[in-house]
Write a protein that holds these residues in place. Structure first.
Motif, PDB file in Angstrom:
ATOM      1  N   UNK A   9       0.828  -1.222   0.000  1.00 45.58           N
ATOM      2  CA  UNK A   9       0.000   0.000   0.000  1.00 45.58           C
ATOM      3  C   UNK A   9       0.854   1.260   0.000  1.00 45.58           C
ATOM      4  N   UNK A  10       2.123   1.096   0.332  1.00 47.42           N
ATOM      5  CA  UNK A  10       3.018   2.264   0.368  1.00 47.42           C
ATOM      6  C   UNK A  10       3.446   2.703  -1.038  1.00 47.42           C
ATOM      7  N   UNK A  11       3.073   1.896  -2.045  1.00 49.20           N
ATOM      8  CA  UNK A  11       3.449   2.220  -3.434  1.00 49.20           C
ATOM      9  C   UNK A  11       2.299   2.961  -4.121  1.00 49.20           C
ATOM     10  N   UNK A  12       2.561   4.193  -4.548  1.00 43.90           N
ATOM     11  CA  UNK A  12       1.554   5.022  -5.224  1.00 43.90           C
ATOM     12  C   UNK A  12       1.982   5.165  -6.678  1.00 43.90           C
ATOM     13  N   UNK A  13       1.088   4.823  -7.601  1.00 41.43           N
ATOM     14  CA  UNK A  13       1.470   4.911  -9.018  1.00 41.43           C
ATOM     15  C   UNK A  13       1.355   6.337  -9.545  1.00 41.43           C
ATOM     16  N   UNK A  14       2.321   6.690 -10.382  1.00 41.70           N
ATOM     17  CA  UNK A  14       2.357   8.016 -11.012  1.00 41.70           C
ATOM     18  C   UNK A  14       2.676   7.819 -12.496  1.00 41.70           C
ATOM     19  N   UNK A  15       2.907   8.939 -13.204  1.00 40.86           N
ATOM     20  CA  UNK A  15       3.236   8.825 -14.628  1.00 40.86           C
ATOM     21  C   UNK A  15       4.732   8.662 -14.879  1.00 40.86           C
ATOM     22  N   UNK A  16       5.542   8.663 -13.819  1.00 43.41           N
ATOM     23  CA  UNK A  16       6.986   8.490 -14.024  1.00 43.41           C
ATOM     24  C   UNK A  16       7.783   9.154 -12.917  1.00 43.41           C
ATOM     25  N   UNK A  17       9.083   9.164 -13.098  1.00 44.12           N
ATOM     26  CA  UNK A  17       9.979   9.725 -12.084  1.00 44.12           C
ATOM     27  C   UNK A  17       9.711  11.203 -11.835  1.00 44.12           C
ATOM     28  N   UNK A  18       9.500  11.941 -12.908  1.00 44.60           N
ATOM     29  CA  UNK A  18       9.288  13.388 -12.772  1.00 44.60           C
ATOM     30  C   UNK A  18       8.068  13.671 -11.897  1.00 44.60           C
ATOM     31  N   UNK A  19       6.969  12.976 -12.167  1.00 43.77           N
ATOM     32  CA  UNK A  19       5.768  13.221 -11.354  1.00 43.77           C
ATOM     33  C   UNK A  19       5.980  12.774  -9.905  1.00 43.77           C
ATOM     34  N   UNK A  20       6.669  11.662  -9.719  1.00 47.38           N
ATOM     35  CA  UNK A  20       6.902  11.182  -8.347  1.00 47.38           C
ATOM     36  C   UNK A  20       7.698  12.213  -7.548  1.00 47.38           C
ATOM     37  N   UNK A  21       8.708  12.779  -8.182  1.00 47.98           N
ATOM     38  CA  UNK A  21       9.533  13.793  -7.500  1.00 47.98           C
ATOM     39  C   UNK A  21       8.685  15.025  -7.178  1.00 47.98           C
ATOM     40  N   UNK A  22       7.887  15.462  -8.153  1.00 46.40           N
ATOM     41  CA  UNK A  22       6.997  16.609  -7.914  1.00 46.40           C
ATOM     42  C   UNK A  22       6.066  16.341  -6.739  1.00 46.40           C
ATOM     43  N   UNK A  23       5.464  15.144  -6.741  1.00 51.56           N
ATOM     44  CA  UNK A  23       4.504  14.800  -5.691  1.00 51.56           C
ATOM     45  C   UNK A  23       5.187  14.732  -4.324  1.00 51.56           C
TER      46      UNK A  23
END
Ligand SMILES: Cc1ncc(COP(=O)(O)O)c(C=O)c1O
Length: 395
Positions: free
Chosen positions: A68-82
């Motif tokens: 549950x600790x894994x949240x899907x995003x559109x890629x590395x850039x979005x993960x860093x932003x989030x």
């Protein structure tokens, strides 16, 4: 076996999808097309099961206790932003200071620049000449307003691997959240968010033989429970942290890529390390004034970054780009080497990877030597002129 040109040696920009990954994805474009948030029918359940499996596969490759600790995003850039904006907004009352390094990827640096325009303070600590963060410098940068330390685990140009566990211990001691941009590291070297004390971790599928357009943010749920403000509002998917219909085929591919990486990483790292060392030895033993960048004993196994004095990096690459795909960093020539395990999986022999390395090594040496023959700077240096003493322009 004949070499096929161009030879791809730029795997820190992206990697091809492993055929096993593509195979796993295909049914989710067509017959298994359900929406994972559809709770009332089997199409939805099937998609949700596939997403959950991928969450587990990714949790395993980063050592997360709970999928549950894994949240899907559109890629590395979005993960860093989030991660960075999400913490900045959520913990604004606690403080407004972020510590990062000068060698982060553009996504991290640009997020920090934006936050600075919105009243946050960011300290960009320098790194040592080998690319490593000095712990004392980091410690001194921390203030009572620091809410986040954001540091890349492995650098995308010189491949240097930070002592993130030591940084994690310091963050914990100070009660500060640690975000690691592990985009280049996950799937290539062992990563363990628990052992490394990482609270937030960004990764992406396309750098580990998965598809482009999908990534993940690990968000620690226990010890401490980290909270982030969402950047995308909507249907409340991903436990409210990232709304939007999940791209199930991409997620399935990402999960499969993580599973393959976990199983094959050790052997693959050893194989690539040997090929890289061969290329490095060839070039450094044949070209004088060629310098290895980064830290030889703490770098990604597939990374090679060399500067050639007196010639322009771009010219070297131009001399090679018909047959080889390499890349140059901003201030120096950089080349990353990774004959892919996908090519090996397609039936290419170990000899082919060796021949590719021999070919790239020989051609690099040839091109640098040719450019040196034409370089007035090199001629002056050979004559013993101190280049720093030359006034290039009338002042
Ligand atoms: C260190 C690092 N961080 C972040 C990113 C961005 O990831 P993505 O391309 O998935 O947005 C990259 C991409 O190459 C990277 O190398």
């Amino acid at each position: 076996m004949a070499l096929k040109f161009p030879i791809f040696m730029d795997s820190q920009s992206t990697t091809p999808a492993d055929p096993r990954v593509v195979e796993a994805m295909i049914p989710y474009f067509t017959e298994k097309f359900g929406h994972p948030a559809s709770r009332n029918h089997s199409f939805g359940w099937e998609a949700e099961t596939a997403v959950d499996r991928a969450r587990e596969q990714i949790a395993k490759v980063i050592g997360a206790r709970d999928p549950k600790e894994v949240i899907f995003t559109s890629g590395g850039t979005e993960s860093i932003n989030l991660a960075v904006k999400g913490v900045a907004e959520m913990y604004r009352e606690k403080g407004n200071h972020i510590v990062t390094t000068a060698i982060e990827q553009r996504a991290s640096l640009d997020v920090c620049k934006r936050l600075e325009r919105h009243g946050y303070e960011v300290t960009y600590i320098p790194v040592r000449p080998d690319g490593l963060v000095d712990l004392e410098t980091l410690r001194q940068a921390i203030t009572d307003k620091t809410i986040l330390i954001s540091i890349m685990l492995a650098n995308n140009e010189i491949g240097t691997i930070q002592d993130i566990a030591a940084i994690g211990r310091l963050a914990k001691e100070k009660g500060i959240i640690l975000h690691a941009d592990a985009t280049q590291a996950v799937g290539k070297i062992p990563v363990d968010v628990e052992a490394m004390g990482i609270d937030l971790l960004s990764c992406t599928a396309h750098l580990m033989y998965g598809p482009k357009g999908v990534g993940a943010l690990y968000v620690r749920r226990k010890g401490p429970r980290v909270r982030i403000a969402p950047m995308i509002d909507g249907g409340g998917h991903e436990r409210g942290m990232r709304s939007g219909t999940l791209p199930v085929p991409l997620i399935v591919g990402f999960g499969r890529a993580a599973e393959i990486a976990k199983a094959e990483m050790a052997a693959e790292g050893e194989r690539l390390g040997k090929l890289r060392d061969r290329l490095q030895d060839m070039i450094l033993s044949s070209v004088e004034e060629a310098f290895l960048n980064g830290r030889p004993d703490r770098r990604l196994p597939h990374n090679l970054n060399i500067s050639f004095a007196y010639v322009e990096g771009e010219s070297v690459l131009m001399g090679l780009n018909k047959e080889t795909a390499l890349s140059s960093g901003s201030a120096c020539t950089s080349s990353t080497l990774e004959p892919s395990y996908v090519i090996a999986a397609l039936g290419a022999s170990a000899e082919l990877a060796h021949s590719e390395v021999e070919h790239v090594g020989a051609r690099t040496i040839e091109v640098v030597k040719r450019l040196r023959d034409m370089s007035p700077l090199y001629e002056l240096a050979k004559e013993g002129v101190d280049l720093k003493s030359i006034r290039w322009k009338a002042e």
